[in-house]
Design a protein around this motif. Structure first.
Motif, PDB file in Angstrom:
ATOM      1  N   LEU B 164       0.698  -1.059  -0.142  1.00 16.45           N
ATOM      2  CA  LEU B 164       0.070  -0.014  -0.024  1.00 16.45           C
ATOM      3  C   LEU B 164       1.099   1.254  -0.073  1.00 16.45           C
ATOM      4  O   LEU B 164       0.707   2.189  -0.749  1.00 16.45           O
ATOM      5  N   GLY B 165       1.873   1.229   0.778  1.00 20.24           N
ATOM      6  CA  GLY B 165       3.017   2.277   0.685  1.00 20.24           C
ATOM      7  C   GLY B 165       3.610   2.490  -0.439  1.00 20.24           C
ATOM      8  O   GLY B 165       3.619   3.568  -0.937  1.00 20.24           O
ATOM      9  N   TYR B 166       4.077   1.523  -0.971  1.00 22.61           N
ATOM     10  CA  TYR B 166       4.712   1.794  -2.480  1.00 22.61           C
ATOM     11  C   TYR B 166       3.692   2.352  -3.482  1.00 22.61           C
ATOM     12  O   TYR B 166       3.947   3.126  -4.146  1.00 22.61           O
ATOM     13  N   GLY B 167       2.450   1.899  -3.410  1.00 18.62           N
ATOM     14  CA  GLY B 167       1.447   2.274  -4.442  1.00 18.62           C
ATOM     15  C   GLY B 167       1.475   3.818  -4.138  1.00 18.62           C
ATOM     16  O   GLY B 167       1.100   4.610  -5.139  1.00 18.62           O
ATOM     17  N   GLN B 168       1.106   4.304  -2.917  1.00 16.36           N
ATOM     18  CA  GLN B 168       0.953   5.849  -2.511  1.00 16.36           C
ATOM     19  C   GLN B 168       2.086   6.557  -2.967  1.00 16.36           C
ATOM     20  O   GLN B 168       2.021   7.813  -3.586  1.00 16.36           O
ATOM     21  N   ILE B 169       3.238   6.025  -2.578  1.00 13.80           N
ATOM     22  CA  ILE B 169       4.408   6.687  -3.124  1.00 13.80           C
ATOM     23  C   ILE B 169       4.396   6.934  -4.725  1.00 13.80           C
ATOM     24  O   ILE B 169       4.837   7.939  -5.326  1.00 13.80           O
ATOM     25  N   LEU B 170       4.290   5.894  -5.423  1.00 12.13           N
ATOM     26  CA  LEU B 170       4.108   6.047  -6.904  1.00 12.13           C
ATOM     27  C   LEU B 170       3.315   6.960  -7.312  1.00 12.13           C
ATOM     28  O   LEU B 170       3.624   7.702  -8.377  1.00 12.13           O
ATOM     29  N   LEU B 171       1.992   6.886  -6.827  1.00 13.53           N
ATOM     30  CA  LEU B 171       0.981   7.817  -7.328  1.00 13.53           C
ATOM     31  C   LEU B 171       1.353   9.283  -7.038  1.00 13.53           C
ATOM     32  O   LEU B 171       1.603  10.243  -7.558  1.00 13.53           O
TER      33      LEU B 171
END
Lengths: 100, 207
Positions: B164-171
């Protein structure tokens, strides 16, 4: 012939509380008396006597400190404690393999 | 006859103690879903406020004291945050009741500190960005700092939080270059990703 695996089981870890303390200290650098008490769900006196036993065997280190006026005692595992605990786990594993 | 092997039982005990003392495992998937729904509702309200402002019919200003667009958006953001946190706590508390674990144990404390600290740092950065008036950076920075906070906290709870963290950072990083689409990225990150994550966690652990 297979070596008797029971010989490698550490008598000190027969107690569930001592085993629990060691398990917790394996994955936590340092932990306070009160946190241990909450995690293990045991009484002060009971936990204290087991901790003294582990300390006398050189498996854990005690650090006495203060937070304000209140004493804050924390515990951590020693090299010897880590080694003994790992050997105990290996022995348990071997026993399971032996039964199979 | 099934006889439990005492050695196996002891090993399982050890594993359970190690897990319980290092990870907060009662985080509920519903917490994620609830936070996501709050975020989507917030984004929808914010979008209508922005449209009102753009059409000029509401007569409100962009910045300044009183009823300005920025102030309205801030109020929406803070309300969403409060609602999401309350609901997240509620669902996790219900799960600890069911599992008979404690919500406020030493591990929960560590999890809180390790997520709140990066969030607070992010909050200060965003505060300054608002003062300077670089409004397009607000949404990407929210996402990036939130993602880093999750990544940091994932060591103390269910490991999947890090994805979830990686996803938020990518966005967040994408949004740095796709300026002006902040609200969409915000809704995607805080809304859709949370709901997806929460639903997957529920499916995997709580069903």
């Amino acid at each position: 012939m297979m070596k008797n695996p029971i010989g490698n089981l550490n008598k000190i870890f027969d107690s569930r509380i001592r085993l629990g303390v060691m398990s917790i200290l394996m994955v936590n650098e340092e932990i306070s008396f009160n946190d241990l008490k909450t995690m293990m769900d045991v009484t002060d006196g009971n936990l204290a006597s087991h901790l003294i036993n582990l300390e006398e065997n050189g498996f854990i280190k005690v650090h006495k400190g203060f937070i304000g006026r209140k004493t804050n005692t924390t515990y951590s595992i020693t090299k010897a404690g880590e080694k003994a605990f790992k050997e105990h786990i290996d022995a348990l594993e071997n026993m399971i393999k032996g039964i199979k | 006859m099934v006889e439990q092997n005492p050695s196996l039982e002891t090993l399982q005990d050890i594993k359970r103690m190690m897990e319980r003392s290092s990870r907060f495992i009662s985080l509920s998937g519903w917490s994620g879903v609830a936070a996501g729904v709050c975020a989507l509702i917030g984004a929808w309200i914010a979008n209508s406020k922005i449209e009102d402002y753009r059409s000029g019919s509401s007569g409100i200003t962009l910045e300044g004291n009183g009823v300005s667009l920025i102030n309205q958006l801030l109020i929406i953001a803070v309300s969403v945050l409060i609602a999401a946190v309350i609901l997240a706590f509620l669902f996790t508390w219900l799960r600890t009741k069911k599992n008979r674990t404690k919500i406020w144990d030493p591990v929960a404390r560590r999890l809180m500190w390790n997520t709140i600290f990066p969030l607070a740092v992010g909050g200060i950065c965003i505060w300054r960005v608002l003062q300077i008036g670089a409004f397009t950076l607000v949404a990407p920075l929210c996402l990036v700092f939130y993602g880093l906070a999750l990544l940091n906290g994932s060591r103390y709870t269910v490991g999947e939080v890090k994805y979830l963290g990686y996803g938020q950072i990518l966005l967040g990083l994408l949004n740095l270059w796709l300026e002006g689409y902040g609200l969409y990225f915000w809704a995607l990150g805080f809304g859709v990703l949370h709901i997806l994550y929460g639903a997957m966690m529920w499916w995997k652990y709580e069903r």
